[in-house]
Write an enzyme that holds these catalytic residues in place. Structure first.
Site, mmCIF file in Angstrom:
data_model
loop_
_atom_site.group_PDB
_atom_site.id
_atom_site.type_symbol
_atom_site.label_atom_id
_atom_site.label_comp_id
_atom_site.label_asym_id
_atom_site.label_seq_id
_atom_site.Cartn_x
_atom_site.Cartn_y
_atom_site.Cartn_z
ATOM 1 C CB ALA A 63 18.357 104.391 -38.412
ATOM 2 C CD GLU A 129 18.654 110.575 -42.574
ATOM 3 O OE1 GLU A 129 18.278 111.701 -42.964
ATOM 4 O OE2 GLU A 129 18.057 109.515 -42.848
HETATM 5 N N1 CAA Z 1 16.576 106.663 -32.447
HETATM 6 C C1 CAA Z 1 16.525 106.311 -31.142
HETATM 7 N N2 CAA Z 1 15.660 106.855 -30.249
HETATM 8 C C2 CAA Z 1 14.812 107.778 -30.716
HETATM 9 C C3 CAA Z 1 14.800 108.204 -32.063
HETATM 10 C C4 CAA Z 1 15.728 107.597 -32.944
HETATM 11 N N3 CAA Z 1 15.771 107.916 -34.245
HETATM 12 N N4 CAA Z 1 13.840 109.151 -32.197
HETATM 13 C C5 CAA Z 1 13.258 109.298 -30.994
HETATM 14 N N5 CAA Z 1 13.843 108.483 -30.093
HETATM 15 C C6 CAA Z 1 13.531 108.333 -28.673
HETATM 16 C C7 CAA Z 1 14.037 109.513 -27.858
HETATM 17 O O1 CAA Z 1 15.400 109.319 -27.532
HETATM 18 C C8 CAA Z 1 13.128 109.477 -26.661
HETATM 19 O O2 CAA Z 1 13.563 108.477 -25.783
HETATM 20 P P1 CAA Z 1 13.563 108.744 -24.175
HETATM 21 O O3 CAA Z 1 12.115 108.955 -23.832
HETATM 22 O O4 CAA Z 1 14.154 107.502 -23.587
HETATM 23 O O5 CAA Z 1 14.385 109.987 -23.968
HETATM 24 C C9 CAA Z 1 11.809 109.014 -27.234
HETATM 25 O O6 CAA Z 1 12.123 108.382 -28.484
HETATM 26 C C10 CAA Z 1 10.853 110.154 -27.512
HETATM 27 O O7 CAA Z 1 11.522 111.123 -28.334
HETATM 28 P P2 CAA Z 1 11.714 112.667 -27.948
HETATM 29 O O8 CAA Z 1 11.671 112.841 -26.456
HETATM 30 O O9 CAA Z 1 12.937 113.177 -28.644
HETATM 31 O O10 CAA Z 1 10.394 113.297 -28.579
HETATM 32 P P3 CAA Z 1 10.199 114.806 -29.087
HETATM 33 O O11 CAA Z 1 8.740 114.959 -29.316
HETATM 34 O O12 CAA Z 1 10.858 115.773 -28.170
HETATM 35 O O13 CAA Z 1 10.976 114.880 -30.474
HETATM 36 C C11 CAA Z 1 11.659 114.094 -32.666
HETATM 37 C C12 CAA Z 1 10.538 114.090 -31.571
HETATM 38 C C13 CAA Z 1 11.783 115.508 -33.268
HETATM 39 C C14 CAA Z 1 11.206 113.085 -33.724
HETATM 40 C C15 CAA Z 1 13.003 113.680 -32.028
HETATM 41 O O14 CAA Z 1 12.792 112.488 -31.283
HETATM 42 C C16 CAA Z 1 14.081 113.431 -33.029
HETATM 43 O O15 CAA Z 1 14.647 114.370 -33.549
HETATM 44 N N6 CAA Z 1 14.428 112.123 -33.307
HETATM 45 C C17 CAA Z 1 15.515 111.758 -34.146
HETATM 46 C C18 CAA Z 1 15.177 111.972 -35.628
HETATM 47 C C19 CAA Z 1 16.375 111.623 -36.500
HETATM 48 O O16 CAA Z 1 17.412 112.235 -36.434
HETATM 49 N N7 CAA Z 1 16.212 110.588 -37.362
HETATM 50 C C20 CAA Z 1 17.251 110.136 -38.239
HETATM 51 C C21 CAA Z 1 17.984 108.961 -37.652
HETATM 52 S S1 CAA Z 1 19.370 108.400 -38.645
HETATM 53 C C22 CAA Z 1 18.666 107.545 -39.944
HETATM 54 O O17 CAA Z 1 17.458 107.394 -40.010
HETATM 55 C C23 CAA Z 1 19.617 106.999 -40.988
HETATM 56 C C24 CAA Z 1 18.931 106.376 -42.177
HETATM 57 O O18 CAA Z 1 19.032 106.854 -43.280
HETATM 58 C C25 CAA Z 1 18.138 105.163 -42.038
#
Ligand code: CAA
Length: 255
Positions: A63, A129
């Site tokens: 999300a 999460e």
């Molecule tokens: N929401 C919003 N933006 C996100 C995102 C997310 N879930 N995942 C990645 N992005 C964005 C980053 O903020 C980044 O944006 P900027 O370039 O503007 O900084 C861009 O995408 C690229 O991401 P990273 O620079 O972080 O890429 P990375 O290779 O260093 O890391 C990753 C990749 C490990 C997937 C990392 O992006 C990450 O941990 N993302 C979040 C994963 C997460 O926590 N997901 C759960 C969300 S809550 C949910 O899903 C609730 C549910 O049950 C539905």
């Protein structure tokens, strides 16, 4: 469609999430588009199976955290953003996920909500999460508890660490692991095989299998039996059995 691209390969509709600068973070608009696209494919008589895919680096990274970071519980309750996901379960045609890269949080839940999952070697599945102080909200606890049992589900959900495609395969979460470059083509081939099957039977089988996850065993057996009997009202069942006896390839019409 701002966040999706779509094209057909014969009877298979390929829907690709294309919000690559955000690793396909599932904001409200993307999910709305996705649900509409799946429902449109479901209603299109020329489509027999749907492949859902994302980018090279991410199927979907969950999300959209930016969209939720300042929300209060009341905002979230009123927004009720996961209600739309129920409609994904309402799609009757086979939906195959072709997953490369990250399938995290809502991205993992989206893959698990598809009927079949083909993963590229690079795929990583997980529910991180908990690391945000949250928990899955789009079905992750239910899918994992039902499919892995309590202990494995809790380990994944409590620690939030991703697992590889091969681990997901060995846990029975996904169907196949293939090289990344073959992932979408493999899913499409599978879709084409399904497209040759009798659509009403596929639909009833899907309904019965999902019912098995929802109901007591005896109720599930009863539902399965009734759906089985119902298929005898289709011309395709008649044709399929007749073709078997006549040692020829059946021609299914979808009725
Ligand atoms: N929401 C919003 N933006 C996100 C995102 C997310 N879930 N995942 C990645 N992005 C964005 C980053 O903020 C980044 O944006 P900027 O370039 O503007 O900084 C861009 O995408 C690229 O991401 P990273 O620079 O972080 O890429 P990375 O290779 O260093 O890391 C990753 C990749 C490990 C997937 C990392 O992006 C990450 O941990 N993302 C979040 C994963 C997460 O926590 N997901 C759960 C969300 S809550 C949910 O899903 C609730 C549910 O049950 C539905």
């Amino acid at each position: 469609m701002a966040y999706l691209t779509m094209h057909d390969d014969g009877p298979v509709r390929i829907v690709r999430m294309a919000r690559e600068d955000r690793l396909n973070a599932l904001n409200l608009a993307l999910v709305d588009e996705l649900v509409a696209a799946l429902e449109a494919a479901d209603a299109d008589v020329n489509v027999r199976a749907i492949v859902l895919t994302g980018g090279e680096k991410a199927f979907a990274a969950g999300a959209d955290i930016g969209e939720m970071a300042d929300a209060t519980a009341v905002d979230m309750k009123l927004r009720d953003q996961f209600r739309a996901w129920d409609r994904i379960r309402g799609v009757h045609k086979p939906v195959i996920a072709a997953v490369k890269g990250f399938a995290l949080g809502g991205g993992c839940e989206l893959a698990l909500a598809c009927d079949l999952v083909i993963a590229g070697e690079s795929a990583k599945f997980g529910q991180p999460e908990v690391k945000l102080g949250l928990m899955p909200g789009a079905g992750g606890t239910q899918w994992l508890a039902r499919r892995l049992g309590k202990a494995r589900a809790l380990e994944l959900l409590w620690l939030g660490d991703p697992i590889t495609a091969r681990e997901a395969l060995s846990l029975g979460l996904i169907n196949r692991v293939v090289p990344d470059e073959a992932c979408v083509a493999h899913a499409v081939e599978l879709g084409k095989r399904l497209a040759e099957m009798p659509p009403v039977a596929l639909r009833c089988i899907k309904e019965a299998v999902y019912q098995a996850m929802d109901t007591a065993f005896a109720d599930g057996l009863e539902a399965e039996r009734n759906l089985f009997y119902l298929l005898f009202a289709t011309e395709d069942a008649r044709e399929g059995m007749r073709a078997f006896l006549e040692r020829r390839k059946p021609e299914f019409q979808g009725r």
